[in-house]
Structure formats: structure tokens, C-alpha cells
Design an enzyme around this catalytic site. Structure first.
Site, PDB file in Angstrom:
ATOM      1  N   CYS A 126     -42.740 -35.782  37.795  1.00 13.71           N
ATOM      2  CA  CYS A 126     -41.898 -34.756  38.428  1.00 13.71           C
ATOM      3  C   CYS A 126     -41.014 -34.133  37.348  1.00 13.71           C
ATOM      4  O   CYS A 126     -40.905 -34.665  36.241  1.00 13.71           O
ATOM      5  CB  CYS A 126     -41.066 -35.341  39.566  1.00 13.71           C
ATOM      6  SG  CYS A 126     -39.746 -36.447  39.036  1.00 13.71           S
ATOM      7  N   GLU A 175     -25.992 -54.768  37.542  1.00 19.08           N
ATOM      8  CA  GLU A 175     -27.215 -55.420  37.091  1.00 19.08           C
ATOM      9  C   GLU A 175     -26.942 -56.858  36.670  1.00 19.08           C
ATOM     10  O   GLU A 175     -25.834 -57.194  36.239  1.00 19.08           O
ATOM     11  CB  GLU A 175     -27.814 -54.654  35.905  1.00 19.08           C
ATOM     12  CG  GLU A 175     -28.384 -53.304  36.247  1.00 19.08           C
ATOM     13  CD  GLU A 175     -28.984 -52.634  35.035  1.00 19.08           C
ATOM     14  OE1 GLU A 175     -30.224 -52.540  34.957  1.00 19.08           O
ATOM     15  OE2 GLU A 175     -28.217 -52.206  34.165  1.00 19.08           O
ATOM     16  N   CYS A 193     -39.465 -37.737  33.263  1.00 18.83           N
ATOM     17  CA  CYS A 193     -40.476 -38.248  34.194  1.00 18.83           C
ATOM     18  C   CYS A 193     -41.812 -37.535  33.952  1.00 18.83           C
ATOM     19  O   CYS A 193     -41.862 -36.319  33.735  1.00 18.83           O
ATOM     20  CB  CYS A 193     -40.016 -38.052  35.634  1.00 18.83           C
ATOM     21  SG  CYS A 193     -41.161 -38.753  36.861  1.00 18.83           S
ATOM     22  N   CYS A 197     -38.528 -39.303  42.003  1.00 13.23           N
ATOM     23  CA  CYS A 197     -39.765 -39.581  42.747  1.00 13.23           C
ATOM     24  C   CYS A 197     -40.088 -41.058  42.829  1.00 13.23           C
ATOM     25  O   CYS A 197     -40.995 -41.445  43.582  1.00 13.23           O
ATOM     26  CB  CYS A 197     -40.935 -38.836  42.105  1.00 13.23           C
ATOM     27  SG  CYS A 197     -41.318 -39.394  40.422  1.00 13.23           S
ATOM     28  N   ASP A 241     -24.015 -48.777  35.623  1.00 16.48           N
ATOM     29  CA  ASP A 241     -24.919 -49.111  34.523  1.00 16.48           C
ATOM     30  C   ASP A 241     -24.084 -49.312  33.267  1.00 16.48           C
ATOM     31  O   ASP A 241     -23.439 -48.376  32.778  1.00 16.48           O
ATOM     32  CB  ASP A 241     -25.944 -47.993  34.307  1.00 16.48           C
ATOM     33  CG  ASP A 241     -26.912 -48.321  33.178  1.00 16.48           C
ATOM     34  OD1 ASP A 241     -27.800 -49.166  33.396  1.00 16.48           O
ATOM     35  OD2 ASP A 241     -26.754 -47.750  32.087  1.00 16.48           O
ATOM     36  N   ASP A 271     -29.112 -43.468  31.025  1.00 16.98           N
ATOM     37  CA  ASP A 271     -28.084 -44.278  31.674  1.00 16.98           C
ATOM     38  C   ASP A 271     -27.717 -43.705  33.032  1.00 16.98           C
ATOM     39  O   ASP A 271     -27.483 -44.450  33.991  1.00 16.98           O
ATOM     40  CB  ASP A 271     -26.843 -44.357  30.779  1.00 16.98           C
ATOM     41  CG  ASP A 271     -27.128 -45.105  29.485  1.00 16.98           C
ATOM     42  OD1 ASP A 271     -28.034 -45.953  29.481  1.00 16.98           O
ATOM     43  OD2 ASP A 271     -26.442 -44.836  28.479  1.00 16.98           O
ATOM     44  N   CYS A 291     -37.961 -43.523  37.889  1.00 14.50           N
ATOM     45  CA  CYS A 291     -37.456 -42.169  38.094  1.00 14.50           C
ATOM     46  C   CYS A 291     -36.581 -42.139  39.344  1.00 14.50           C
ATOM     47  O   CYS A 291     -37.006 -42.571  40.423  1.00 14.50           O
ATOM     48  CB  CYS A 291     -38.615 -41.180  38.235  1.00 14.50           C
ATOM     49  SG  CYS A 291     -38.087 -39.478  38.577  1.00 14.50           S
TER      50      CYS A 291
END
Length: 421
Positions: free
Chosen positions: A399, A324, A396, A380, A228, A406, A377
Site C-alpha cells: 500500500c 512493548e 509498505c 494494511c 514505542d 517508530d 504496516c
């Protein structure tokens, strides 16, 4: 339209690689190098003027309702046709053409053929990316100095401190050429072309070489890493649910801004060149401008060195690298981020990872541009509706996962390979 030669395909077990060396030409050789680069620019502009005149003539004839079959014949945009036209007209156009190698003029015509083909493909939807404009004339003041040699005497001397180029002779290199010389002597490499350019205040020569590379395997061929990219940290590396590493952002330009501002003020207070009045720059202006340019060159060299070291480590360690598909051009339109994004070099990181992993037989996976890596997330899989850029911690709602945004994005990228496979 332009018809270019098929792209060179390396033999099995070989790759096409560039070796770049800094040159230390004497004053006469530096003038000869600049003359060759100017000859390439002149040939480019001559060919472009010829083609624009032909297109303008045909358009004018159409305005008089002349049928297409009776129009002035169109000119071919192929490299072969442009070179043939140049050889016919060079005595009248440039009676001094013998002062430079014929490769200089061929270099400019080849670039024109490529530019015309890129414009044609972009216009017809065959080329990805933003629409390209029709080629423009290259100015002596703004065009970069560059020339390419494909034939003639192109070699590395046995003393490993000189390179020989057509019409230019032997030019001393600033560094030893032993790495490439060993391969050439062993027969595991073959020079395809040489490109000389003036960049960052000095002359450089880049050899395009077909190199035999031994099959290499990553240190951890089964490992997957998600990368990332960011501004606060240059890269966050995550191995799924395993180790996470933060690569610091050196921000070379940001650290040099104070000095650059001071030097720029000094330059602006001295008598510089003026195209309107024809005034020449003073010696004090030339000295101050050279000092400012040295800072810019140092920043660029430090950035290039850091990016190469980072991408080389990734390609040597991991069997699969997930990155990405960032809209870097869109980021640069944000005036608050443009300078920091440019300083980080996101596009260069992806380019280097792509070709370096290809050398080692590894895989590089590119996540879709609209994949919500930061909003998802990693625990989950729930996706947030919004996550503003100033929110640096992912919390989140479904959860108890709370972590750096990052790190969360890097873990999602690494998990993306497992989910798709």
C-alpha cells in the site's frame, strides 16, 4: 529452605508508596549511619558463612557414604531461624553489637533470607528470568551502604525538617517533609518501614508508606496510546490513527561524555589507592574523583527526573497505555547500543508506567516480545520479512504508506488493544 512472610497487602483504598528525602547528617550521624550499614553487611556475611559451613559439612559426610538420616541436621533458611541463631551467637561473634540498633542486624539477615529464597526458586524453576547464583559474600569496598528499619521510633518531626530513626535520633533533612507529614497528621498514611542508603554521593531515607489515595480518573479515560521506545527519540506516542508525538531523548550521559573523559584523565594522573601496596590516595586524587562523581550523580538525577515526568504525564492523560516487552538485557549485549540504551532507561520507563497506571485504576497492556510492531504496516497490516535497524523509514510494499518506522510501530501498538478486545 527459606520461608518468608506473606507479602504485605494494603487495605482497600490504600496503596503502598515510597517517600524519599535527602538527609543532611552531621559528622557523628554520618559515622553512625555507616556503622549501621556495616552491621547489616556483617550480619549478612555471618549468616551466609554459617549456612555454607553447614552445607559443606553435609556434603563431606555424604562423601563418606553416611546415610541421610545420620547427617548433620540442616539449618533453616527462614528469617526467624537466622535471627534466632544470631541472637545466640552475637555475644561471641560481635561483642560490640550494642553500638547499633538491632534492626541493622535484622536487615542483613532478612536480605540473606530473601537471596536464598530467590536462588532456590530460580533453581527449581519457580522464578522467571535468568538463573540466579548462590548468594556471595558482600565486600566492604563494593557493597552498597544500606540499612532498613521496621520497628522502633520511626517518625517525622513537627518542624518538617527532621526525621527520627532508632538509635540514630533526629536527623535533619535537606528538604521539607511537609507532603508526607500532612498525610500522617490527617491519618491518611501510615509508615511501614524506613530504609537509609548512601546513593549518588549523599544519604537518603525512603519511607515505605501505606497511603490512602483518592480515586482518580485519567483526563481521557477512553484514549489508547501506543508507546514505542527508542534511542533517536526516547518515546513515540501514537493514538491509533490520530495524533503522534515525539518525546526527545535528552541523552544526558552522551552530553557529559566529553567532560567525563577530561575528569577521568585528571584522576588517572594522580596518586590513587592501591590495594597491592597499601598506598592511600592523595588529597588531589580525592578532590578530582569527587568532581568526576558529581558529574555522574548529576546525569543520574536528570535522567530520573525526566523519566518520572514522562511516565506521570502518560498515566494522568490516557486510560490505556500499550508498551512493548523489550529484551533490554539482550540490547545491552550489543556494544554499539549498550551505552545509549542504558542512558535511555527502557526498563525503568516500563516499571514506572506499570505502577503509576495501577494507582489511577488505568490499564497497561504489554505487547508480546515477538510482536512485529516495526515490520507491520499500520495501514494494511502487511508484514515485511526484514527491516534492518538502519532503515528508519517504513515503506509498505502493498500500500502507499510511507512513514517513520517508530511512528508506524507506535500506531501498531495502539491498534493492538482494539484488535484484541
Amino acid at each position: 529452605m527459606a520461608k518468608l512472610q506473606a507479602k504485605f497487602q494494603a487495605r482497600s483504598g490504600f496503596v503502598v508508596q515510597a517517600y524519599r528525602f535527602a538527609l543532611d547528617p552531621n559528622a557523628g550521624q554520618a559515622r553512625a549511619l555507616a556503622s549501621h550499614c556495616g552491621a547489616a553487611r556483617m550480619a549478612f556475611n555471618w549468616g551466609l558463612a554459617l549456612i555454607k559451613a553447614n552445607l559443606g559439612q553435609r556434603e563431606a559426610e555424604r562423601s563418606y557414604d553416611i546415610p541421610d538420616e545420620h547427617l548433620t541436621p540442616p539449618l533453616s533458611w527462614s528469617m526467624y531461624s537466622l535471627r534466632k541463631a544470631w541472637n545466640t551467637a552475637k555475644e561471641q561473634v560481635a561483642p560490640w553489637w550494642r553500638e547499633n540498633s538491632k534492626e541493622a542486624y535484622n536487615s542483613g539477615l532478612e536480605r540473606l533470607a530473601v537471596a536464598l529464597k530467590n536462588w532456590s526458586d530460580s533453581k527449581n524453576g519457580k522464578r522467571k528470568g535468568p538463573k540466579m547464583g548462590f548468594p556471595a559474600f558482600r565486600s566492604k569496598r563494593t557493597a552498597g551502604l544500606s540499612v532498613r528499619f521496621t520497628t522502633g521510633t520511626i517518625r517525622l518531626e513537627d518542624d518538617r525538617r527532621h526525621v527520627t530513626l532508632p538509635r540514630l535520633g533526629a536527623i535533619r533533612t535537606h528538604e521539607s517533609t511537609r507532603k508526607l507529614h500532612r498525610r500522617l497528621s490527617a491519618g491518611s498514611a501510615r509508615i511501614l518501614s524506613a530504609t537509609v542508603r548512601h546513593e549518588r554521593g549523599r544519604w537518603l531515607v525512603s519511607f515505605q508508606v501505606e497511603v490512602q489515595r483518592a480515586a482518580s480518573v485519567a483526563a481521557r479515560p477512553q484514549a489508547v496510546v501506543g508507546v514505542d521506545l527508542g534511542v533517536k527519540h526516547l518515546a513515540v506516542l501514537a493514538e491509533g490513527a490520530g495524533e503522534v508525538r515525539y518525546e526527545p531523548n535528552p541523552a544526558h550521559l552522551q552530553g557529559s561524555l566529553k567532560r567525563l573523559r577530561r575528569l577521568s584523565r585528571r584522576v588517572s594522573r594522580r596518586q590513587g589507592p592501591d590495594r597491592r601496596t597499601g598506598a592511600q590516595p592523595s588529597n588531589r586524587w580525592l578532590s578530582a574523583n569527587a568532581e568526576r562523581n558529581r558529574v555522574h550523580h548529576r546525569v543520574a538525577n536528570l535522567r530520573a527526573d525526566g523519566l518520572h515526568k514522562l511516565t506521570t504525564r502518560l498515566a494522568a492523560e490516557y486510560g490505556t497505555v500499550v508498551i512493548e516487552d523489550l529484551n533490554v538485557a539482550g540490547m545491552l549485549r550489543n556494544r554499539r547500543l549498550a551505552r545509549r540504551v542504558s542512558d535511555a532507561g527502557f526498563g525503568e520507563i516500563r516499571r514506572q508506567i506499570t505502577y503509576k497506571t495501577g494507582w489511577n485504576g488505568e490499564a497497561v497492556r504489554v505487547a508480546g516480545r515477538w510482536y512485529p510492531s516495526s515490520k507491520t504496516c499500520s495501514g494494511c497490516g502487511a508484514v515485511k520479512a526484514k527491516l534492518p535497524l538502519h532503515v528508519r523509514v517504513f515503506d509498505c510494499d502493498d500500500c502507499p504508506v510511507v512513514m517513520d518506522r517508530d511512528e508506524n510501530a507506535a500506531r501498531n501498538l495502539a491498534a493492538l488493544v482494539a484488535s484484541t478486545s
